[in-house]
Design an enzyme around this catalytic site. Structure first.
Site, PDB file in Angstrom:
ATOM      1  CE  LYS A 274      12.475  -2.476   1.421  1.00  0.00           C
ATOM      2  NZ  LYS A 274      13.464  -1.527   0.864  1.00  0.00           N
ATOM      3  CB  CYS A 349      -2.007   2.481  -5.707  1.00  0.00           C
ATOM      4  SG  CYS A 349      -2.927   2.797  -4.178  1.00  0.00           S
ATOM      5  CB  CYS A 356      -8.999   6.509  -8.000  1.00  0.00           C
ATOM      6  SG  CYS A 356      -8.147   6.554  -6.405  1.00  0.00           S
ATOM      7  CB  CYS A 359      -7.401   2.023 -10.110  1.00  0.00           C
ATOM      8  SG  CYS A 359      -7.089   0.573  -9.078  1.00  0.00           S
ATOM      9  CB  CYS A 365     -10.151   0.401  -3.652  1.00  0.00           C
ATOM     10  SG  CYS A 365      -9.017   1.372  -2.629  1.00  0.00           S
TER      11      CYS A 365
END
Length: 388
Positions: A274, A349, A356, A359, A365
């Site tokens: 990463k 998230c 949620c 969102c 999702c």
């Protein structure tokens, strides 16, 4: 019950009679003993000349009691004849189990030479430039509605700032010359592992204020001083040691600069995939892969964008997520996908109790409302709660 017998009566008959008269509650084992009745209660003639005990005074026509004689059975041992066959001679090169040789598991470079040390487990497996290691094209099947999901995340991100927007690794050394800025980005990436953005940003600011963002300065500084300045980043003791090692390597091998290839970056102590991809993107403007951190890994699995090869199971590691994403995500999205999903993961998230309710992409999702939501998410509803 006992019967009195004359003294002249044979001893063995007396014993048999007393045994017959007694009633015992004990059962004899069936497997070890059995008995045979030698005589019945009928009268038996014993000739006087064949009297076993002469002088006993017995006469003919004597009624003999039943005598039980217990005998022990012998266990018969069964013998099995085993015929030992000579095994056929096998070919030494033949592998009966069909397993590959251990050499086939070694990580190899493109030219076929085996790597050693750290590069054996990371470098060429993660190198996007090698066609055999990580797919680069868009040959994979893209998930349904991924463009709508991406657009919805962009709209939510535009309404709320996230820590990554002002304190990300790309902000490190932004006013420094290119060579020093590249080193500052490398150090910032090293410190960002297992550490929140605001903590990493504070450590970089303290290093900068003490003029410790160059290879020469870090190489000459005491390890204790570096530890005090970068605290409380995660694993600050180990990171202080790696900072001094990286500074020495950059001075000796790269004239104070940082490595310009993904493979060489991965050879530096403490630098993982990463960080290496992030440094290549920011420091050298060379996009070789997606920078996948914990946020990108988590959100990609929640959205159902990635799965383990040949299965529908979630990916277990960020590197699996990177490879799966690169199979279908267009290359122009490889760089912006990291800050986009990182900020989305910091604000909405979240790892625990995702919001949620507010969102805008919860209808797309598959993981929506399946985890405990934050109690404050209903209270903090704003314009973001509108559906697409």
């Amino acid at each position: 019950m006992f019967v009195l017998l004359p003294r002249c009566f044979p001893l063995r008959f007396g014993i048999g009679l007393s045994l017959e008269g007694m009633k015992s509650n004990r059962k004899m084992p069936k497997t070890r003993f059995t008995f045979k009745a030698l005589s019945s209660s009928s009268t038996t003639e014993v000739p006087s000349e064949q009297n076993p005990n002469p002088g006993s005074g017995l006469t003919k026509n004597v009624s003999l009691p039943e005598v039980r004689v217990f005998t022990r059975k012998k266990r018969v041992k069964k013998t099995v004849d085993v015929v030992k066959e000579n095994p056929k001679a096998e070919n030494k090169n033949h592998n009966p189990c069909g397993l590959p040789d251990i050499e086939e598991f070694a990580y190899k470079k493109v030219d076929g030479t085996t790597l050693s040390g750290k590069s054996k487990s990371t470098c060429n497996e993660l190198n996007v430039g090698a066609d055999i290691a990580s797919p680069v094209g868009m040959g994979g099947k893209a998930p349904a509605n991924w463009e709508k999901v991406l657009e919805g995340i962009r709209k939510m991100r535009s309404l709320e700032d996230a820590p990554v927007d002002t304190m990300g690794c790309e902000k490190a050394g932004s006013v420094l010359p290119p060579k020093e800025r590249r080193f500052a980005v490398l150090i910032s990436s090293l410190l960002s592992s297992q550490t929140k953005d605001h903590v990493t940003h504070g450590a970089i600011q303290r290093l900068s204020q003490n003029c410790l963002l160059t290879p020469n300065a870090i190489d000459k500084a005491d390890e204790a001083t570096i530890k005090d300045l970068i605290y409380p980043v995660g694993f600050y003791t180990r990171k202080a040691i790696n900072m001094k090692k990286i500074a020495k390597i950059c001075l000796m091998k790269y004239d104070g600069d940082i490595p310009s290839s993904l493979e060489e970056l991965l050879l530096l102590p403490g630098i993982g995939p990463k960080m290496a991809h992030l440094v290549m993107n920011i420091a050298w403007n060379d996009v070789q892969g997606i920078c996948v951190d914990t946020h990108v890994h988590r959100i990609s699995n929640r959205l159902g964008w990635v799965s383990r090869p040949g299965t529908k199971q979630k990916t277990l590691y960020p590197e699996e997520t990177r490879v799966a994403l690169q199979q279908w995500l267009p290359k122009e999205e490889w760089v912006p996908i990291n800050p986009l999903l990182v900020g989305f993961g910091q604000t909405i998230c979240t790892p625990l109790r995702p919001r949620c309710e507010i969102c805008r992409i919860n209808e797309f999702c598959p993981s929506a409302f399946k985890e405990a939501s934050s109690p404050s998410s209903k209270v903090k509803k704003s314009g973001v709660s509108k559906k697409l």
